[in-house]
Design an enzyme around this catalytic site. Structure first.
Site: not given
Ligand code: GLA
Length: 717
Positions: A175, A342, A422, A457-458, A527
């Site tokens: 990460w 977001d 998470r 889309w996460d 991120d």
């Molecule tokens: C992940 C994504 C971020 C954001 C967060 C929201 O970490 O990579 O860009 O969208 O989730 O919880």
């Protein structure tokens, strides 16, 4: 022998010699992969490399088996291993027939292999893309035994090399430090690159590699293949250097904990392995793959992308309608196309105010957004800004109504404590009801708000304690069926919403594979948006991914100037995630101009040929350029990293230009009222000069964390 028979035999021999009917040729414009059909009915790979003339292959007769089986006489890692109904754990694959057809730019070959003792067949498919010099290969496995056959290995591809020495470049990370590039010499034995993460599978290892043959390769020198698997689930590459220094590369789904029980007549189709061969270094390999991805994989690969303002780093989950409306105005001020809302907009019984609750409950939070999403879409559109929204449809927080309603939809082991990543769990996409639910999240959102123009889309965790209630006694199908379930949802979404731009995000760069890109228009690489870190991360991705897929946002992470951060975002698919209202007047003016400049040059960045001129792994600077297809315009990016006293930079030799054309060099994206300090700014040079003599882009006193963007435009004089 009678004279007539002599002539006939001669004719037959010469035809055989010319057409080499014992060979199968998989060819692109520059590359060839050649197989021989032996008298023993074994198909062997006899050549891989630059395309030669047909007669050159005549004497290439010694090869290695196309799809090594297990159980009989092969003692190396097999491509396939099957256990038949009678318990016999062996496979013998012999040539049955092959066919080949040409479809415009593609030559499509299928080689059918059969076991002489069991009703078991394997078809090996190849699509050779002439212009891009890319070959895509996969297999289909089937049988007609009475009961399921157990497959314990089922590779997509097996390639053999005989270069004596091999260097492997892999892209690994974690990460916030994704795709770190590392090269090593392969020693005898096996090296695996693999993922067992289930979802978000690229977190530690990406499924991309470069294999240099004979010696390490550089950008413009060396023979290599660059390969990748189109599969969003667990993958595995095995590099086995044997006792004679021959190398076998096996690519496919990771068979870990995934014995597959193949029912009679069911077809097991492996993912596609996509590779390119380059005899002139990594740069060409990347350009081949970029073209191939844009033309053949990536959704709307050559269509324009939207610039956007995202609110994640600016607000996290703390916002309300009023705050968002202000942000729409900031997006309008900046001049970007879209506002992306977001995480944090949903959940009522368990509002999503942090990552501990609400995931799975996709109803707008009534206290934050009393008028729902529709009102937001409308407010944004009044300002001429499009609206996009974040979803994480495959996941659930235990603190959610979804968890209370459907505990059976969640992957978790019986008799074991739940294991969170998470604070969330993974939904069971092998279950068709869960697939309906996940499709429904998008469909419902789009039906209620047809104005939504973008989705992020996460997918923020990998699988642990993975067990599916739905799969019952077929738990070993979980990893494979999950990924297929994901594709089947995406198929449905794409059928109904074929062109809706969707960003693929997985807690950073956890999902970055070519197959996923058939359904997504771009991905979130990390991120970590610190611009210095991003130079390395985006550099790493650039080996396999065209820049229109690599989302890069200007944020306030990192201590560099706004100019530096903007210049780094511009080499990818630029967006913003920053408090625009904190900008000074000058910063706002600079950023508004940057958005305009980007729209002028983005076509070259997205669709041009990439030349990586100076690697940040080699010097304390990174220089790269994109050249458009007609070589009439190029854009060069120059980034100084954290410099040291010892750093002194020589001129940069440009690449990819037409030697006989003349080009004007012009620094762009400058701060307001700041002239360019480049000595060659505004001057005109021939392409030949720029490529042989080069330009000085490190003039005067060198400064850390500074950058330049240079427009190189053809001038007719
Ligand atoms: C992940 C994504 C971020 C954001 C967060 C929201 O970490 O990579 O860009 O969208 O989730 O919880």
């Amino acid at each position: 022998m009678k004279p007539f028979s002599c002539i006939l035999l001669f004719l037959l021999l010469s035809i055989a010699g010319k057409t080499q009917t014992d060979k199968i040729f998989i060819e692109t414009n520059n590359t060839a992969l050649v197989y021989k059909i032996g008298k023993d009915k074994k198909v062997t790979q006899v050549y891989i490399g630059n395309k030669l003339s047909r007669s050159d292959y005549k004497d290439l007769n010694a090869g290695q088996e196309i799809y090594l089986t297990a159980g009989i006489d092969n003692q190396f890692e097999p491509a396939i291993r099957a256990v038949h109904n009678d318990g016999n754990p062996s496979l013998d694959l012999q040539f049955d027939h092959y066919n080949q057809r040409k479809e415009a730019n593609i030559t499509y070959t299928q080689i059918m292999l059969k076991d002489p003792a069991y009703p078991f067949q394997v078809t090996i498919h190849f699509k050779a893309y002439n212009n891009e010099n890319v070959i895509k290969t996969w297999t289909e496995i089937r049988h007609q035994e009475k009961k399921p056959v157990m497959l314990t290995q089922y590779a997509s591809s097996l390639l053999h090399f005989n270069a004596g020495q091999y260097w492997l470049t892999q892209f690994h990370g974690d990460w916030a430090r994704e795709v770190q590039m590392a090269e090593e010499k392969l020693s005898n034995g096996i090296k695996n690159i693999e993922s067992k993460l289930g979802t978000r599978t690229n977190f530690y290892q990406t499924q991309t590699f470069i294999l240099s043959l004979g010696k390490p390769s550089s950008e413009n020198d060396g023979k290599l293949i660059a390969g990748t698997l189109g599969w969003t689930g667990n993958f595995k590459y095995t590099f086995e250097v044997d006792q004679k220094n021959g190398l076998r590369v096996i690519s496919g789904i990771n068979p870990f904990a995934s014995e597959y029980y193949l029912a009679p007549n069911e077809v097991f189709t492996t993912p596609e392995f996509i590779f390119t061969y380059s005899a002139t270094g990594k740069g060409l390999a990347s350009r081949n793959l970029h073209k191939w991805v844009r033309n053949n994989a990536l959704l709307d690969g050559n269509a324009p992308r939207m610039t956007l303002l995202n609110n994640w780093e600016a607000t996290h989950t703390s916002f309300n309608e009023q705050r968002l409306t202000e942000l729409f105005a900031e997006a309008q001020q900046l001049g970007v196309d879209l506002f992306l809302l977001d995480d944090g907009w949903f959940g009522n019984k368990y509002p999503r105010n942090d990552d501990k609750a609400g995931l799975g409950d996709w109803q707008p939070d009534r206290s934050k957004l009393p008028n729902g999403i529709a009102k937001l879409v409308q407010e944004a559109s009044v300002l001429g800004v499009k609206f996009g929204i974040w979803l994480e449809p495959e996941m659930v927080n235990p603190k959610s109504e979804l968890y209370e309603k459907h505990p059976e939809w969640i992957l978790k082991l019986p008799n074991r404590a739940e294991s969170y990543g998470r604070n969330q769990l993974v939904l069971d996409l092998t279950n068709p009801s869960v697939q309906d639910f996940v499709f429904g999240i998008v469909d419902d959102m789009m039906t209620k708000n047809p104005g939504i123009a973008f989705i992020k889309w996460d997918c923020n965790r990998s699988m642990t304690n993975a067990y599916s209630t739905y799969l019952k006694d077929r738990q070993s199908h979980l990893y494979i069926n999950y990924t297929k379930g994901f594709y089947s949802v995406m198929e449905r979404i794409r059928k109904k919403y074929p062109h809706l731009p969707i960003m693929l995000c997985a807690g950073g760069g956890g999902r970055t594979d070519y197959k996923a890109l058939e359904y997504f228009t771009e991905f979130w690489p990390s991120d970590n948006t610190d611009a210095l870190e991003r130079i390395f991360i985006q550099w790493g991705y650039s080996y396999f991914f065209p820049s229109n897929t690599i989302s890069a946002h200007v944020t306030s992470m990192g201590k560099q100037s706004l100019k530096f951060r903007t210049d780094v975002a511009m080499m990818g698919k630029m967006g913003y995630d920053i408090r625009v209202n904190n900008f000074t007047e000058k910063e706002l003016e600079f950023s508004k101009n940057a958005v305009k400049t980007y729209s002028d040059i983005s076509d070259i960045i997205w669709k041009g040929d990439l030349y990586r001129l100076i690697s940040p792994y080699d010097q304390n600077r990174a220089v790269l350029m994109y050249v458009n297809n007609s070589q009439s315009r190029a854009v060069l990016f120059n980034y100084h990293l954290n410099l040291r006293k010892k750093d002194s930079f020589s001129k940069v030799l440009l690449e990819g230009l037409a030697p006989s054309k003349n080009y004007r060099i012009r620094e762009i994206n400058l701060l307001p009222d700041t002239p360019s300090a480049l000595p060659d700014n505004g001057k005109i040079f021939s392409g030949a000069y720029l490529m042989e003599v080069g330009i000085n882009i490190a003039a005067g006193k060198l400064q850390s964390l500074t950058s330049n963007i240079i427009d190189i435009t053809e001038i007719n004089r």
